[in-house]
Write a protein that holds these residues in place. Structure first.
Motif, PDB file in Angstrom:
ATOM      1  N   TRP A  33       0.845  -1.204   0.000  1.00 59.67           N
ATOM      2  CA  TRP A  33       0.000   0.000   0.000  1.00 59.67           C
ATOM      3  C   TRP A  33       0.877   1.249   0.000  1.00 59.67           C
ATOM      4  N   GLY A  34       1.884   1.250   0.846  1.00 60.23           N
ATOM      5  CA  GLY A  34       2.797   2.395   0.885  1.00 60.23           C
ATOM      6  C   GLY A  34       3.565   2.565  -0.414  1.00 60.23           C
ATOM      7  N   ARG A  35       3.960   1.455  -1.012  1.00 59.42           N
ATOM      8  CA  ARG A  35       4.671   1.514  -2.298  1.00 59.42           C
ATOM      9  C   ARG A  35       3.785   2.116  -3.368  1.00 59.42           C
ATOM     10  N   LEU A  36       2.495   1.764  -3.361  1.00 57.04           N
ATOM     11  CA  LEU A  36       1.544   2.333  -4.325  1.00 57.04           C
ATOM     12  C   LEU A  36       1.499   3.851  -4.187  1.00 57.04           C
ATOM     13  N   MET A  37       1.390   4.338  -2.972  1.00 57.73           N
ATOM     14  CA  MET A  37       1.290   5.781  -2.775  1.00 57.73           C
ATOM     15  C   MET A  37       2.592   6.471  -3.183  1.00 57.73           C
TER      16      MET A  37
ATOM     17  N   ASP B 232       5.574   9.772  -6.985  1.00 58.40           N
ATOM     18  CA  ASP B 232       6.746   9.894  -7.860  1.00 58.40           C
ATOM     19  C   ASP B 232       6.345  10.133  -9.318  1.00 58.40           C
ATOM     20  N   GLU B 233       5.201   9.593  -9.721  1.00 57.38           N
ATOM     21  CA  GLU B 233       4.708   9.797 -11.088  1.00 57.38           C
ATOM     22  C   GLU B 233       4.013  11.160 -11.246  1.00 57.38           C
TER      23      GLU B 233
ATOM     24  N   THR C 249      -3.029  16.018  -8.278  1.00 58.11           N
ATOM     25  CA  THR C 249      -2.370  17.113  -8.989  1.00 58.11           C
ATOM     26  C   THR C 249      -3.069  17.345 -10.329  1.00 58.11           C
ATOM     27  N   THR C 250      -2.629  18.336 -11.037  1.00 59.86           N
ATOM     28  CA  THR C 250      -3.166  18.602 -12.373  1.00 59.86           C
ATOM     29  C   THR C 250      -2.933  17.409 -13.299  1.00 59.86           C
ATOM     30  N   ALA C 251      -1.820  16.730 -13.142  1.00 56.57           N
ATOM     31  CA  ALA C 251      -1.530  15.537 -13.964  1.00 56.57           C
ATOM     32  C   ALA C 251      -2.591  14.463 -13.758  1.00 56.57           C
ATOM     33  N   ALA C 252      -3.075  14.293 -12.542  1.00 55.41           N
ATOM     34  CA  ALA C 252      -4.118  13.299 -12.275  1.00 55.41           C
ATOM     35  C   ALA C 252      -5.418  13.684 -12.951  1.00 55.41           C
TER      36      ALA C 252
END
Length: 108
Positions: free
Chosen positions: A62-66, A71-72, A99-102
């Motif tokens: 779960w932490g790795r996903l976040m 990072d992306e 973010t705007t990217a999302a």
């Protein structure tokens, strides 16, 4: 060796994915949608609302996903809150905001 899995409130084991990449493909769109919503959220809130499966290693994945989402460039930290997760006894957890990217990714 299998990881210990926290049972749900009704005593059953949550569904669990066999491998990390398969699990990531299932949960990723739900987190992108949460990020695109513009609302602040916790990892558990997204998983709970969408009834997402547990990863192969819940303590780490779960932490790795976040971290991957951050990072992306899809999410940023928003602060801290008390966890809604029943087993945490209202421990502090990080909150996230898209973010705007999302928003662009969800619109595509």
């Amino acid at each position: 060796m299998t990881a210990n899995v926290q049972p749900t409130l009704d005593g059953t084991a949550p569904p669990q994915s066999a491998d990390y990449e398969t699990w990531l493909a299932v949960v990723w769109p739900h987190f992108i949608a949460a990020a695109a919503s513009g609302r602040t959220f916790t990892c558990y809130q997204v998983a709970d609302i969408n009834k997402l499966p547990a990863p192969p290693n819940p303590q780490a994945h779960w932490g790795r996903l976040m971290t991957l989402l951050r990072d992306e460039g899809y999410i940023r930290t928003a602060g801290w809150a008390c966890s809604d997760r029943p087993t945490t006894h209202h421990s502090g957890v990080r909150t996230w905001k898209g973010t705007t990217a999302a928003r662009r990714e969800a619109a595509a």
